[in-house]
Design a protein around this motif. Sequence first.
Motif, short mmCIF file in Angstrom:
data_model
loop_
_atom_site.label_atom_id
_atom_site.label_comp_id
_atom_site.label_asym_id
_atom_site.label_seq_id
_atom_site.Cartn_x
_atom_site.Cartn_y
_atom_site.Cartn_z
N GLN A 79 -31.80 -20.35 -33.78
CA GLN A 79 -32.12 -21.64 -33.51
C GLN A 79 -31.91 -21.97 -31.85
OE1 GLN A 79 -30.12 -23.75 -36.61
NE2 GLN A 79 -31.86 -24.06 -37.70
N ILE A 80 -30.80 -21.40 -31.34
CA ILE A 80 -30.39 -21.94 -30.08
C ILE A 80 -31.39 -21.34 -29.00
CG2 ILE A 80 -28.60 -21.37 -28.33
CD1 ILE A 80 -26.60 -21.71 -30.54
N VAL A 81 -31.79 -20.00 -29.57
CA VAL A 81 -32.66 -19.34 -28.54
C VAL A 81 -34.04 -19.95 -28.81
CG1 VAL A 81 -33.92 -17.20 -28.16
CG2 VAL A 81 -31.37 -17.07 -28.80
N MET A 82 -34.45 -20.34 -29.82
CA MET A 82 -35.76 -21.19 -29.71
C MET A 82 -35.91 -22.24 -29.00
SD MET A 82 -38.04 -18.91 -31.35
CE MET A 82 -39.06 -20.12 -31.55
N ILE A 83 -34.70 -22.88 -29.29
CA ILE A 83 -34.78 -24.42 -28.64
C ILE A 83 -34.54 -24.10 -27.00
CG2 ILE A 83 -33.00 -26.42 -28.18
CD1 ILE A 83 -32.32 -26.06 -31.26
N GLY A 84 -33.79 -23.02 -26.69
CA GLY A 84 -33.63 -22.77 -25.31
C GLY A 84 -35.15 -22.61 -24.74
N ILE A 85 -35.89 -21.70 -25.59
CA ILE A 85 -37.29 -21.31 -24.87
C ILE A 85 -37.99 -22.67 -24.64
CG2 ILE A 85 -39.29 -20.00 -25.53
CD1 ILE A 85 -37.54 -17.99 -26.62
N TRP A 86 -38.03 -23.39 -25.92
CA TRP A 86 -38.66 -24.67 -26.03
C TRP A 86 -38.67 -25.43 -24.93
CZ3 TRP A 86 -38.10 -29.69 -27.01
CH2 TRP A 86 -39.16 -30.64 -27.12
N LEU A 87 -37.28 -25.69 -24.18
CA LEU A 87 -36.92 -26.63 -23.75
C LEU A 87 -37.47 -26.08 -22.04
CD1 LEU A 87 -33.26 -27.76 -24.64
CD2 LEU A 87 -35.32 -29.10 -24.36
N ALA A 88 -37.14 -24.60 -21.81
CA ALA A 88 -37.62 -24.19 -20.64
C ALA A 88 -39.13 -24.32 -20.51
CB ALA A 88 -37.21 -22.77 -20.67
N ALA A 89 -39.97 -24.13 -21.49
CA ALA A 89 -41.22 -24.21 -21.51
C ALA A 89 -41.58 -25.76 -21.08
CB ALA A 89 -42.01 -24.03 -22.77
N MET A 90 -41.08 -26.58 -21.72
CA MET A 90 -41.17 -28.03 -21.33
C MET A 90 -40.98 -28.39 -19.85
SD MET A 90 -42.63 -29.45 -24.32
CE MET A 90 -42.23 -31.24 -23.49
N LEU A 91 -40.18 -27.90 -19.53
CA LEU A 91 -39.41 -28.12 -18.28
C LEU A 91 -40.62 -27.36 -17.14
CD1 LEU A 91 -35.74 -27.50 -18.32
CD2 LEU A 91 -36.98 -29.85 -17.88
N MET A 92 -40.95 -26.22 -17.26
CA MET A 92 -41.88 -25.62 -16.51
C MET A 92 -43.31 -26.61 -16.34
SD MET A 92 -41.15 -21.55 -17.29
CE MET A 92 -42.45 -21.16 -16.47
N ALA A 93 -43.73 -26.79 -17.78
CA ALA A 93 -44.92 -27.37 -17.94
C ALA A 93 -44.93 -28.75 -17.02
CB ALA A 93 -45.18 -27.76 -19.31
N SER A 94 -43.68 -29.54 -17.39
CA SER A 94 -43.82 -30.92 -16.86
C SER A 94 -43.51 -30.69 -15.28
CB SER A 94 -42.37 -31.53 -17.07
OG SER A 94 -42.41 -31.79 -18.49
N HIS A 95 -42.83 -29.82 -14.70
CA HIS A 95 -42.55 -29.43 -13.30
C HIS A 95 -44.31 -29.15 -12.49
CE1 HIS A 95 -41.80 -27.04 -9.30
NE2 HIS A 95 -40.91 -28.02 -9.50
N HIS A 96 -44.93 -28.22 -13.28
CA HIS A 96 -46.41 -27.91 -13.06
C HIS A 96 -47.29 -28.99 -12.79
CE1 HIS A 96 -49.85 -25.67 -12.50
NE2 HIS A 96 -50.56 -26.42 -13.36
N VAL A 97 -47.03 -29.97 -14.01
CA VAL A 97 -47.84 -31.10 -13.82
C VAL A 97 -47.46 -31.85 -12.76
CG1 VAL A 97 -48.48 -33.44 -15.00
CG2 VAL A 97 -48.62 -31.19 -16.63
N SER A 98 -46.26 -32.29 -12.57
CA SER A 98 -45.81 -33.03 -11.47
C SER A 98 -46.07 -32.57 -10.05
CB SER A 98 -44.23 -33.04 -11.37
OG SER A 98 -43.71 -34.06 -10.25
#
Length: 738
Positions: A148-167
């Motif tokens: 669960q921790i690995v999946m949450i980390g991957i999900w958070l990283a993906a969200m951060l990267m996507a948000s940063h790209h949009v910004s």
Amino acid sequence: MDTVAYLFPRGALMLVAGTTVLVHAYLSPEAGFARWAWLLSVSAVVLTSSAFWLLRARFGPVHSFDQWQAIVTMVSTASLYWGFYTGLKGYLTPTGKIAMPFAMMAFTAAGAHLVAVYFPAALAFILTSGVGLSSTVDVRDPFLATGQIVMIGIWLAAMLMASHHVSATFDARYVAELRAASEREKVALLLDDFENGSPDWLWETGPDGRLTHVSSRMAEVTGRSKNELGALTLVQLLDDLTVPCAIQGGNVVAAHLDRGEAFRDVVQPVWVGGEQRWWNLSGKPRADSEGWRGVGSDVTESTRQLDRIRSLATVDQLTGLPNRYALTERVADAVRARERFWLAILDLDDFKTVNDTLGHPTGDALLAAVGRRIRAWAADQTADGQIFCGRLGGDEFGLILSERGDALVAAQCEDLLADLQAPFLVAGARLEINGSVGAAHHPDAGGSAADLMRAADLALFAAKASGRGQLQLYAPPLSAAAQQRSMAVQQLGLALRRGELELYYQPQVRATDTQLLGFEALLRWRHPDQGIIAPATFITVAEETGLIVPIGEWVLRAACEQAAQWPGDLRIAVNLSAAQLRSGRIVEAVADALVRSGLPPHRLELEVTESVVVDERSVEVLLQLKALGAELSLDDFGTGYSSLASLSRLPVSRLKIDRSFITALDTGEEQARALVAAIVQLAKSLRLITVAEGVETARQQAAVQELECEVIQGYLHGRPEPAEAWTPWLDELRASAR
């Protein structure tokens, strides 16, 4: 901040709606008031924030509080969601326990998207949501917790990267838009300055061809309002303004518009405000393919200047006729087009006399009058075909006559010569002048423009050689004669350098007792192939080419050196030509010949004809020669057009009666005798010595003796011979003198 203010209120409504669904679908009734407290808290925070952003979008400027508000809003919203989830997960229904974590993750993704353009707010929201999401880890099973921790980390990283790209993408696009807006503003300012400060104007059309952009400058130059112009296409405008009888301007531009081709520097005459003007138009298709854009300028002044320059280049400013360049170009064009036509060259006879006696201003006025008369003559000949006339230069005019027979060409040219014989009234003076014409036919006279001009020149030369007011049509024998003349010119120059020229001497005797008084020096050319050539064959060529000046100087030196060897006071007579008198070197040449030979000046007699003494400059030269001590003689007296006037001006001491009068004495005609008697009496009254030329018979000698002529020259007393032929006579003279 403007984008957050636009997106957040719209996303908030969906957030409240989604929370309402979660409360009813996944929380059991045992949760009681807590679930309603969660819904109300989330709704209060979200709706309050939405109200702030709505007010901000409508009224508030951007400041640092907006940025903190965005961060606080997202942190508080995420805290409410994940805090209530942690506290209420014990009341989840079996289905809710499975679906609620995914719903919360979707909520996190949606919230991050609302503020993704401002990465700090998105970062705060995602991290806060990540803390809440960690509460879903099942710590009871280490293996499951790790996954669960690995999946949450991957999900958070993906969200951060996507948000940063949009910004980052939003920032780059917004900066680009700002720059584009700045550039558009600069372009607008430049175009405004261009249209306000330049004589040029911009034009723009839509897909239908109508003018969509009409500047004040364009309205000014067209003399129409902007509304009127906006109702027209560019082609219609040009057609409306086209100069009467000119090519339709719209046709040229329309052809480019139809083909979709850019055009540049299309110059079109227009009629604006009752005045003819010229426009220069350029244009190209717009980048959006929705019409055309271009620039126009008024080039009236430069066009008029160009017309003036063309006029200077092609029009003779004195006569107003086409000049030599325009005439030769017309001939060349006709030759290239293989047309059949005649080229005639008109030359005024004795025009130099007008310049020399009346001055160049009068001569120019006469040329202008001749040009007007030629133009009027050409206009009268239109029934027999078009005639192009121009001035070649000096007193020469060129005529291009359309195809016609020899007889008609001759008749037309003779009509022109007859027109020119009518007196001209110039500067208060009544002037009469004749002309000579030479004409050549294309293609009979040559295949090129140069050949045709040369043939017409040869015909003109032949016409002038035959007398005044003559016409000569080109014929092949003229070319042969010209070639012979050209060879004569070349060989004559070589003859002077090679010493082929010789002097022959003819005696002059006293009429009463035939006592030898002297000789006349006569020039001969001993050609290596043709033998002795008489001066009548080459003197004219020498005078036309200017070779007569160096030849004449050689004759003076040779004659003086020969005469210096003769006994007593025997004289030597030398002929001077008009070219020698005009050369400016004759006085120096005579003085040099006298000094070198040692001949006393009074023993040198210089003969001139009346025809060469036509201006004051020539008279001045003769006075200078007289001052050297030389004697002057007027040759061929009685044949000139102003004999009595010449005698009153010239410092001559002898008159040589022309041989034509002496020959007539042989017939016994009383008129011939009376003329010779009159000349002798005139000479006596002026204290001049008379010399009878061409005495060949005893009867002629008896007549001139009876008429009291003082000196005799002719075949009766000796033909021209080399100096050595007279040696016995000279020796006898020396012996008798002893």
